[in-house]
Write a protein that holds these residues in place. Structure first.
Motif, mmCIF file in Angstrom:
data_model
loop_
_atom_site.group_PDB
_atom_site.id
_atom_site.type_symbol
_atom_site.label_atom_id
_atom_site.label_comp_id
_atom_site.label_asym_id
_atom_site.label_seq_id
_atom_site.Cartn_x
_atom_site.Cartn_y
_atom_site.Cartn_z
ATOM 1 N N GLY A 123 -13.322 13.541 -6.226
ATOM 2 C CA GLY A 123 -14.121 14.636 -5.679
ATOM 3 C C GLY A 123 -15.505 14.174 -5.305
ATOM 4 N N LEU A 124 -16.471 15.053 -5.475
ATOM 5 C CA LEU A 124 -17.849 14.754 -5.069
ATOM 6 C C LEU A 124 -18.811 15.169 -6.173
ATOM 7 N N ASP A 125 -19.850 14.362 -6.357
ATOM 8 C CA ASP A 125 -20.857 14.626 -7.377
ATOM 9 C C ASP A 125 -22.198 14.216 -6.807
ATOM 10 N N THR A 126 -22.974 15.186 -6.363
ATOM 11 C CA THR A 126 -24.282 14.849 -5.794
ATOM 12 C C THR A 126 -25.361 14.918 -6.867
ATOM 13 N N PHE A 127 -24.944 15.215 -8.112
ATOM 14 C CA PHE A 127 -25.893 15.275 -9.224
ATOM 15 C C PHE A 127 -26.183 13.876 -9.737
ATOM 16 N N ARG A 128 -25.129 13.091 -9.949
ATOM 17 C CA ARG A 128 -25.305 11.748 -10.508
ATOM 18 C C ARG A 128 -25.294 10.632 -9.474
ATOM 19 N N THR A 129 -24.694 10.889 -8.305
ATOM 20 C CA THR A 129 -24.672 9.850 -7.275
ATOM 21 C C THR A 129 -25.699 10.201 -6.202
ATOM 22 N N GLY A 130 -26.574 9.264 -5.919
ATOM 23 C CA GLY A 130 -27.627 9.479 -4.924
ATOM 24 C C GLY A 130 -27.102 9.287 -3.510
ATOM 25 N N PRO A 131 -27.976 9.510 -2.516
ATOM 26 C CA PRO A 131 -27.567 9.429 -1.104
ATOM 27 C C PRO A 131 -26.913 8.100 -0.751
ATOM 28 N N GLU A 132 -27.346 6.996 -1.409
ATOM 29 C CA GLU A 132 -26.816 5.669 -1.047
ATOM 30 C C GLU A 132 -25.322 5.538 -1.382
ATOM 31 N N GLY A 133 -24.838 6.352 -2.321
ATOM 32 C CA GLY A 133 -23.430 6.235 -2.706
ATOM 33 C C GLY A 133 -22.519 7.283 -2.103
ATOM 34 N N ARG A 134 -23.093 8.203 -1.334
ATOM 35 C CA ARG A 134 -22.325 9.379 -0.880
ATOM 36 C C ARG A 134 -21.171 9.031 0.053
ATOM 37 N N SER A 135 -21.374 8.037 0.949
ATOM 38 C CA SER A 135 -20.296 7.788 1.913
ATOM 39 C C SER A 135 -19.113 7.110 1.228
ATOM 40 N N ALA A 136 -19.389 6.212 0.265
ATOM 41 C CA ALA A 136 -18.288 5.589 -0.487
ATOM 42 C C ALA A 136 -17.572 6.647 -1.332
ATOM 43 N N GLN A 137 -18.349 7.567 -1.903
ATOM 44 C CA GLN A 137 -17.766 8.628 -2.731
ATOM 45 C C GLN A 137 -16.814 9.493 -1.899
ATOM 46 N N GLU A 138 -17.281 9.856 -0.718
ATOM 47 C CA GLU A 138 -16.457 10.712 0.137
ATOM 48 C C GLU A 138 -15.215 9.972 0.645
ATOM 49 N N ALA A 139 -15.391 8.682 0.956
ATOM 50 C CA ALA A 139 -14.244 7.891 1.425
ATOM 51 C C ALA A 139 -13.186 7.799 0.327
ATOM 52 N N ALA A 140 -13.634 7.591 -0.920
ATOM 53 C CA ALA A 140 -12.688 7.488 -2.036
ATOM 54 C C ALA A 140 -11.980 8.824 -2.256
#
Ligand SMILES: [Zn+2]
Length: 287
Positions: A123-140
């Protein structure tokens, strides 16, 4: 030594002490989301302690390759356990691109196992993951939606401060037939939105917290046949033991609180949750 110190030690010691076993449930229910590997100690003892209070089935959830493999092993050993395998949205962005690809390949391989009933938590977590990790998070997340669909498994979603983006990605990819919003954290309106899409909402100990009236409103708005209950152990221990170690045997505290919130009969609620669990993840005991 001040006079207050012994008191402080006693309080600290209490924080580490597992709460006492609650009164057993009459109609058995499941823990839809737990991490016995993180709880520690002997998982068989935890499974037994849970069964003794009517929590006779649980879903052991992986958050990375290692814990997903652990979940599959546990599920193979215990008829009351099934597994979810996945890469947590805060873990996925820490991997390099080739590492992430390899991890997703292993998750897909594990997803073929008959004791694996869900992909996640993802899923997605914008609380613990900052902007730099968002695209990898979404891809996963997108990749794991695809894995769930390819293997006909439920999708277990971790959503922290990301309600709108979760729905956006699911709409873009096309949601699998079975979606579980783990540790539901939205309000009544978001609960209704998820309900309209046929998603199942899993409520954790947070629904018992005094500062969470929005979660009780969400639970009240959630149809009984789209509701699950979970510990997310060892985290989110229900009241009155907030802050102490959580484990599946504490599910009765949360399910009793849910029955009160919804003003429904406890046994009927347990039966409904149990049936939803079997529909989403089951059957646990394959004849
Ligand atoms: Zn979890």
């Amino acid at each position: 030594m001040s006079e207050q110190e012994p008191d402080r030690y006693a309080r600290a010691a209490r924080r580490d002490t597992p709460p006492p076993a609650p009164e057993p449930l009459v109609v058995p229910v499941l823990d839809s989301h737990t991490h016995l590997d993180v709880v520690g100690g002997d998982p068989a003892a935890q499974i037994e302690a849970a069964a003794a209070v009517g929590v006779d089935r649980l879903v052991q959830v992986g958050t990375d390759v290692e814990s997903s493999q652990w979940a599959v092993r546990l599920a193979r050993q215990h008829p009351g356990v099934v597994a979810a395998v996945g890469l947590h949205p805060n873990d996925a962005p820490r991997l390099s691109a080739p590492e992430l690809d390899e991890a997703l390949r292993v998750i897909e391989e594990l997803a073929e196992d008959s004791r694996v009933r869900a992909v996640g938590e993802t899923g997605l977590d914008t609380f613990r993951t900052g902007p730099e990790g968002r695209s990898a998070q979404e891809a996963a997340f997108r990749a794991q939606i695809a894995i769930a669909k390819r293997h006909g498994k439920a999708l277990v979603i971790h959503d922290r401060d990301a309600h709108a983006d979760i729905l956006r990605v699911l709409d873009e990819e096309g949601a699998p037939p079975t979606v579980v919003m783990h540790c539901f954290s939205g309000d009544a309106e978001f609960a209704r939105e998820c309900g309209r899409r046929g998603f199942v909402l899993s409520f954790a100990g947070t629904v018992t917290f005094r500062n969470a009236p929005h979660l009780r409103e969400a639970a009240a708005a959630c149809p009984t046949d789209q509701m699950l209950v979970e510990t997310d152990a060892p985290f989110l221990t229900p009241m009155p033991y907030r802050g102490r170690p959580n484990a599946p045997y504490l599910i009765p505290l949360t399910v009793r609180s849910l029955a009160q919130t919804k003003a429904v009969d406890l046994d009927q609620l347990c039966a409904a949750i149990s049936a939803t669990g079997e529909r989403v993840f089951g059957p646990w005991r394959v004849p």
